[in-house]
Design a protein around this motif. Structure first.
Motif, PDB file in Angstrom:
ATOM      1  N   SER A 178      37.620  18.314  64.528  1.00 41.45           N
ATOM      2  CA  SER A 178      37.725  18.044  63.086  1.00 41.45           C
ATOM      3  C   SER A 178      38.897  18.827  62.522  1.00 41.45           C
ATOM      4  CB  SER A 178      36.443  18.448  62.346  1.00 41.45           C
ATOM      5  OG  SER A 178      36.331  19.850  62.335  1.00 41.45           O
ATOM      6  N   GLY A 179      39.386  18.377  61.388  1.00 39.84           N
ATOM      7  CA  GLY A 179      40.464  19.115  60.725  1.00 39.84           C
ATOM      8  C   GLY A 179      41.207  18.231  59.746  1.00 39.84           C
ATOM      9  N   ARG A 180      41.879  18.894  58.824  1.00 37.55           N
ATOM     10  CA  ARG A 180      42.671  18.208  57.807  1.00 37.55           C
ATOM     11  C   ARG A 180      44.050  18.853  57.767  1.00 37.55           C
ATOM     12  NH1 ARG A 180      38.822  15.433  54.641  1.00 37.55           N
ATOM     13  NH2 ARG A 180      37.451  14.717  56.296  1.00 37.55           N
ATOM     14  N   ILE A 181      45.080  18.068  58.044  1.00 37.17           N
ATOM     15  CA  ILE A 181      46.449  18.568  57.939  1.00 37.17           C
ATOM     16  C   ILE A 181      47.111  17.830  56.786  1.00 37.17           C
ATOM     17  CG2 ILE A 181      48.688  18.755  59.098  1.00 37.17           C
ATOM     18  CD1 ILE A 181      47.134  18.909  61.768  1.00 37.17           C
ATOM     19  N   ILE A 182      47.683  18.600  55.866  1.00 30.77           N
ATOM     20  CA  ILE A 182      48.242  18.010  54.643  1.00 30.77           C
ATOM     21  C   ILE A 182      49.659  18.574  54.470  1.00 30.77           C
ATOM     22  CG2 ILE A 182      47.840  17.642  52.192  1.00 30.77           C
ATOM     23  CD1 ILE A 182      44.872  18.531  52.723  1.00 30.77           C
ATOM     24  N   ASN A 183      50.643  17.688  54.505  1.00 34.69           N
ATOM     25  CA  ASN A 183      52.046  18.108  54.535  1.00 34.69           C
ATOM     26  C   ASN A 183      52.763  17.798  53.224  1.00 34.69           C
ATOM     27  OD1 ASN A 183      51.740  18.796  57.274  1.00 34.69           O
ATOM     28  ND2 ASN A 183      52.217  16.698  57.921  1.00 34.69           N
ATOM     29  N   ALA A 184      53.652  18.690  52.823  1.00 35.69           N
ATOM     30  CA  ALA A 184      54.459  18.452  51.621  1.00 35.69           C
ATOM     31  C   ALA A 184      55.653  17.568  51.965  1.00 35.69           C
ATOM     32  CB  ALA A 184      54.956  19.776  51.047  1.00 35.69           C
ATOM     33  N   ALA A 185      55.622  16.351  51.467  1.00 35.25           N
ATOM     34  CA  ALA A 185      56.811  15.496  51.535  1.00 35.25           C
ATOM     35  C   ALA A 185      57.476  15.578  50.169  1.00 35.25           C
ATOM     36  CB  ALA A 185      56.431  14.071  51.906  1.00 35.25           C
ATOM     37  N   SER A 186      58.070  14.521  49.707  1.00 35.98           N
ATOM     38  CA  SER A 186      58.694  14.509  48.386  1.00 35.98           C
ATOM     39  C   SER A 186      59.045  13.080  48.014  1.00 35.98           C
ATOM     40  CB  SER A 186      59.974  15.343  48.396  1.00 35.98           C
ATOM     41  OG  SER A 186      60.675  15.159  47.180  1.00 35.98           O
TER      42      SER A 186
END
Ligand code: NAD
Length: 247
Positions: free
Chosen positions: A135-143
């Motif tokens: 399990s896990g949540r990866i959340i990346n800053a795009a633009s």
């Protein structure tokens, strides 16, 4: 509907100021044990004080997302002390510009190294733990800049477009472990990165007129999206880019 994140463990990079700080404080307020990293020691100390004053759970680490050795040390320490990592927010970023003919090679490298390679290195260190957990949540800053070409932003825009495609690829790789990977794409949120709110009024108005909602975004507009993406409500959302751009 109540978003329950209580007791989860998160790492937020570039959380010393700006949007990252807002994300960290918002997660901590929701009961998340929030590990924050940054390269700015004085901002980290300031955030540490806020955590102590508010009774938030978490810790702060000086860590450069370009340095895999430093990242691995933080991740090892978090795993040893907390036993798991539920949420990774790859927020750290820089925005250096210049038209292609004037753009310094070092500025190009800085954008790519921090925004894109830094995201990859953080994921490289955290993914094995999330795989073990299944399990896990990866959340990346795009633009927004990854999609809308703006004058003189080749380095920044290219790095963020890279983050978007990296996100799609990683989502595909990690689906079998029930790990989701998504992006948030802010539009114009006044911070120390862009100083939008300090521009002359006419210039501000010209920018605001390009937005459907005609006003600046707020840091908590992003933080609330992060809470949603990290929650059980977003369990079937992966490989997506979500705009927080006012249209
Ligand atoms: P900011 O400059 O205020 O904050 C960025 C943080 O990242 C700082 O605390 C900085 O010290 C940290 N950082 C920089 N290099 C680092 C490194 N090598 N290792 C670790 N930390 C590092 O920026 P912000 O406006 O809060 O933006 C946050 C994220 O959102 C960035 O990825 C940015 O590209 C993205 N974004 C912001 C906007 C906006 O309107 N503010 C728009 C689109 C995308």
């Amino acid at each position: 509907m109540h978003i329950d994140l209580n007791g989860k463990v998160a790492i937020v990079t570039g959380a010393g100021r700006g949007i990252g700080r807002e994300i960290a404080v918002t997660l901590a307020r929701e009961g998340v044990i929030t590990v924050v990293t940054d390269i700015n020691e004085s901002n980290l100390n300031d955030l540490r004080q806020e955590f102590v004053q508010q009774g938030y759970q978490g810790s702060q680490y000086l860590c450069d997302v370009r340095e895999f050795g430093q990242i691995a040390e933080v991740v090892r320490d978090v795993e040893q002390k907390l036993g798991r990592i539920d949420i990774l927010v790859n927020n750290a970023g820089v925005a250096g510009g210049g038209t292609v003919d004037t753009l310094q090679e070092e500025v190009w490298d800085l954008n790519l190294d921090i925004n894109l390679k830094g995201t990859f290195l953080m994921c490289k260190a955290v993914v094995p733990i999330m795989k073990k957990q299944k399990s896990g949540r990866i959340i990346n800053a795009a633009s927004f800049a990854a999609i809308v070409p703006s004058y003189g932003s080749a380095a920044y825009a290219s790095s963020k477009a890279g983050v978007e495609q990296f996100t799609r690829v990683l989502a595909g790789e990690l689906g079998p472990w029930d790990i989701t990977v998504n992006c948030y794409s802010p539009g114009m949120i006044p911070t120390d990165m862009n100083h939008f709110a300090e521009l002359p009024a006419q210039q501000q108005q010209r920018l605001l007129d390009t937005l459907t909602l005609r006003h600046w975004g707020k840091k908590d507009d992003v933080a609330h999206l992060i809470c949603f993406l990290a929650s059980d409500f977003a369990g079937y959302i992966t490989g997506t880019m979500i705009d927080v751009s006012g249209g």
